[in-house]
Structures are given as C-alpha cells and as structure tokens.
Design a protein around this motif. Structure first.
Motif, PDB file in Angstrom:
ATOM      1  N   SER A  75       0.695  -1.132   0.083  1.00 45.45           N
ATOM      2  CA  SER A  75       0.061   0.021  -0.010  1.00 45.45           C
ATOM      3  C   SER A  75       0.958   1.246   0.141  1.00 45.45           C
ATOM      4  O   SER A  75       1.829   1.486   0.955  1.00 45.45           O
ATOM      5  CB  SER A  75      -0.981   0.080   1.087  1.00 45.45           C
ATOM      6  N   TYR A  81      -8.485  11.467  -2.901  1.00 45.59           N
ATOM      7  CA  TYR A  81      -9.092  10.214  -3.580  1.00 45.59           C
ATOM      8  C   TYR A  81      -9.754  10.590  -4.948  1.00 45.59           C
ATOM      9  O   TYR A  81      -9.791  10.007  -5.977  1.00 45.59           O
ATOM     10  CB  TYR A  81     -10.248   9.681  -2.653  1.00 45.59           C
ATOM     11  N   GLU A 121     -10.069   0.123  -9.277  1.00 49.63           N
ATOM     12  CA  GLU A 121     -10.130  -0.907  -8.212  1.00 49.63           C
ATOM     13  C   GLU A 121      -9.118  -0.755  -7.318  1.00 49.63           C
ATOM     14  O   GLU A 121      -8.933  -1.407  -6.076  1.00 49.63           O
ATOM     15  CB  GLU A 121     -10.101  -2.173  -9.021  1.00 49.63           C
ATOM     16  N   ILE A 124      -7.651   2.914  -3.288  1.00 47.28           N
ATOM     17  CA  ILE A 124      -8.537   2.673  -1.996  1.00 47.28           C
ATOM     18  C   ILE A 124      -8.752   3.802  -1.084  1.00 47.28           C
ATOM     19  O   ILE A 124      -7.939   4.582  -0.726  1.00 47.28           O
ATOM     20  CB  ILE A 124      -7.523   1.588  -1.012  1.00 47.28           C
ATOM     21  N   ARG A 126      -9.624   6.521   1.890  1.00 49.69           N
ATOM     22  CA  ARG A 126      -9.312   6.333   3.434  1.00 49.69           C
ATOM     23  C   ARG A 126     -10.550   7.036   3.877  1.00 49.69           C
ATOM     24  O   ARG A 126     -11.460   7.756   3.142  1.00 49.69           O
ATOM     25  CB  ARG A 126      -8.201   7.029   3.485  1.00 49.69           C
ATOM     26  N   CYS A 141      -6.330   8.724  -0.179  1.00 49.90           N
ATOM     27  CA  CYS A 141      -6.388   7.455  -0.755  1.00 49.90           C
ATOM     28  C   CYS A 141      -4.956   6.806  -0.468  1.00 49.90           C
ATOM     29  O   CYS A 141      -4.168   7.489  -0.452  1.00 49.90           O
ATOM     30  CB  CYS A 141      -6.784   7.520  -2.210  1.00 49.90           C
ATOM     31  N   ASP A 144      -3.017   0.260  -3.912  1.00 49.34           N
ATOM     32  CA  ASP A 144      -2.970  -0.936  -3.518  1.00 49.34           C
ATOM     33  C   ASP A 144      -2.257  -1.667  -4.539  1.00 49.34           C
ATOM     34  O   ASP A 144      -2.846  -2.244  -5.513  1.00 49.34           O
ATOM     35  CB  ASP A 144      -4.318  -1.601  -3.197  1.00 49.34           C
TER      36      ASP A 144
END
Length: 254
Positions: A75, A81, A121, A124, A126, A141, A144
């Motif tokens: 990560s 984001y 996808e 991720i 937060r 974000c 990943d």
C-alpha cells in the motif's frame, strides 16, 4: 546507475518531507532513464505540477514519483481520492515510479507501474478526516499495488540489484497494447491475467481458469457467457505472447 543518494543536496534542510523529496527526485533525474525508449536523462516538470514529475523528451511519456523509506509493501499513500480517480481515468494519466530506500540513504527498489495498469479498483479510499482536523472531511487514498498484475510491476532496481535497461524496455513495451482498449475490454484482460497469476504453477489448464467463473460473474453480472469470454481473453493473451497454448486445453505462462 549509482544507488546512493547525494547527501550534499540536503545541507540546510530540516523537514523530513523536504529532505525525502530533494533526495529522491534528484536521484531519479540523475540516474533513471525512460523505460519506454531508453532516453536519458528524464526531465523534470516545474514544481507542484498536478499531473506528473518527469517526462521524456524523446517519446513524451510522463511519470509521477512516489517514494518511501523502508519496505515497499503493498500500500502506497497518495493524495486526494477524487483527484486520483480523475487522473487515472483521464487521457493524460502518467506512469508511476515507486522508489524505496534504506536508512543509509540507498535505493532498495525502484519500479514503474505503467499507466495502463491503473484502474479505480487499486485506489483505496481512506476515511474522511475528523471534524476537528484542519481539513475536516478531506478524503485521501492509498494505492494498493498488490492488485496490480505482475506484468505491471517492472523493476529498474529490485532489492538493490540493477536490472538491465533492455529487459526493462521489453517488459514495458509488452503491455502497451492495453492503452488502446476500452475500459471494459481492458478490465476483462486484467481480470483474466489476475486469474492466471493466482494459479501457482507455470502450466495451467482451461478448467483451472473456469474455476474463477463465479468470481467473474459477480463482477460482470450482465454477462451470461463467462466461459466464452474467458476463452476469448486467453486467445488474445496467447496472440500477444503473454501465454502459450500447448493444445488440449493446456497453457503456459511466459
């Protein structure tokens, strides 16, 4: 390629974030090359440019750098984001360099994930910052990279070992065809690649891929011909030289 940072550059700096930025950006400019065409050096954009950090004058590829001290992990912390989603789904999204370094200020890993492997996808969301925070409600974000196909993780330096540039360029060019695909078509290809990579053996069968049918059905609920789609993607990957077809429903990872 010298894996050591130039410590002379940080004399007078006290902020850890500024020290990291100066050391890593300078190292990339002095030591890296374009993974697409091999041109050296890369050129840096003006500071705080919202799209990328470096670009190649020869082929116009653009690159953003993410760096951290310690292990690479799965990560990588990023910014807002919504901004990140907008960037990776735009026509001008950059490739991403990821760099990790040791306490001795030496590069451990330096890899590129080409822009065609960035999908919503792997971004991720937060939790929003609390109401008492200076930027209350702001949503950051993480990236990943565990969700990125192994074909999309191209090391220029891996565990302090320098990879030959011709190997890097070959790996980079192998998947550029994805850039010309629609989001749906690219999604199917990446999903089948993910299924293939979950199979531990180098050789695998069509029946082993069919075991992912229910998983794919959840993602593509309107598709009633999942097995047909699987076979179509396997043929495409074979034609692109990513897998081999050995006959009678057997394949091999290349």
């Amino acid at each position: 390629m010298d894996l050591h940072f130039n410590k002379e550059l940080i004399k007078g700096y006290t902020s850890n974030s500024q020290i990291a930025r100066v050391l890593t950006e300078s190292w990339v400019k002095q030591n890296s090359y374009c993974p697409s065409c091999g041109e050296k050096p890369l050129n840096d954009f003006e500071n705080n440019r919202p799209v990328a950090d470096f670009y190649c004058k020869k082929c116009s590829e653009e690159f953003e750098l993410k760096s951290k001290s310690g292990k690479l992990g799965t990560s990588i912390t990023d910014g807002a984001y919504d901004t990140m989603i907008q960037r990776i789904t735009s026509d001008t999204n950059p490739n991403f360099f990821f760099l990790t370094y040791s306490k001795e200020l030496k590069v451990d890993n330096f890899l590129i994930i080409p822009k065609q492997f960035f999908t919503p996808e792997i971004i991720i969301k937060r939790k929003p910052l609390s109401e008492t925070a200076r930027r209350a409600g702001w949503i950051g974000c993480n990236i990943d990279i565990s969700k990125v196909s192994e074909l999309g993780k191209i090391f220029l330096v891996e565990k302090s070992k320098i990879i030959q540039p011709n190997v890097v360029q070959t790996a980079f060019s192998k998947t550029t065809f994805l850039r010309n695909k629609t989001a749906d078509a690219k999604g199917w290809i990446l999903d089948i690649l993910s299924c293939i990579e979950k199979i531990p053996n180098k050789d695998f069968t069509l029946n082993e891929i069919y075991k992912f049918e229910s998983e794919l059905k959840v993602k593509y609920p309107n598709n009633n011909f999942i097995k047909d789609k699987i076979r179509q993607q396997l043929q495409f990957l074979r034609d692109r030289g990513i897998i081999e077809f050995n006959g009678r429903g057997t394949y091999k990872k290349i």
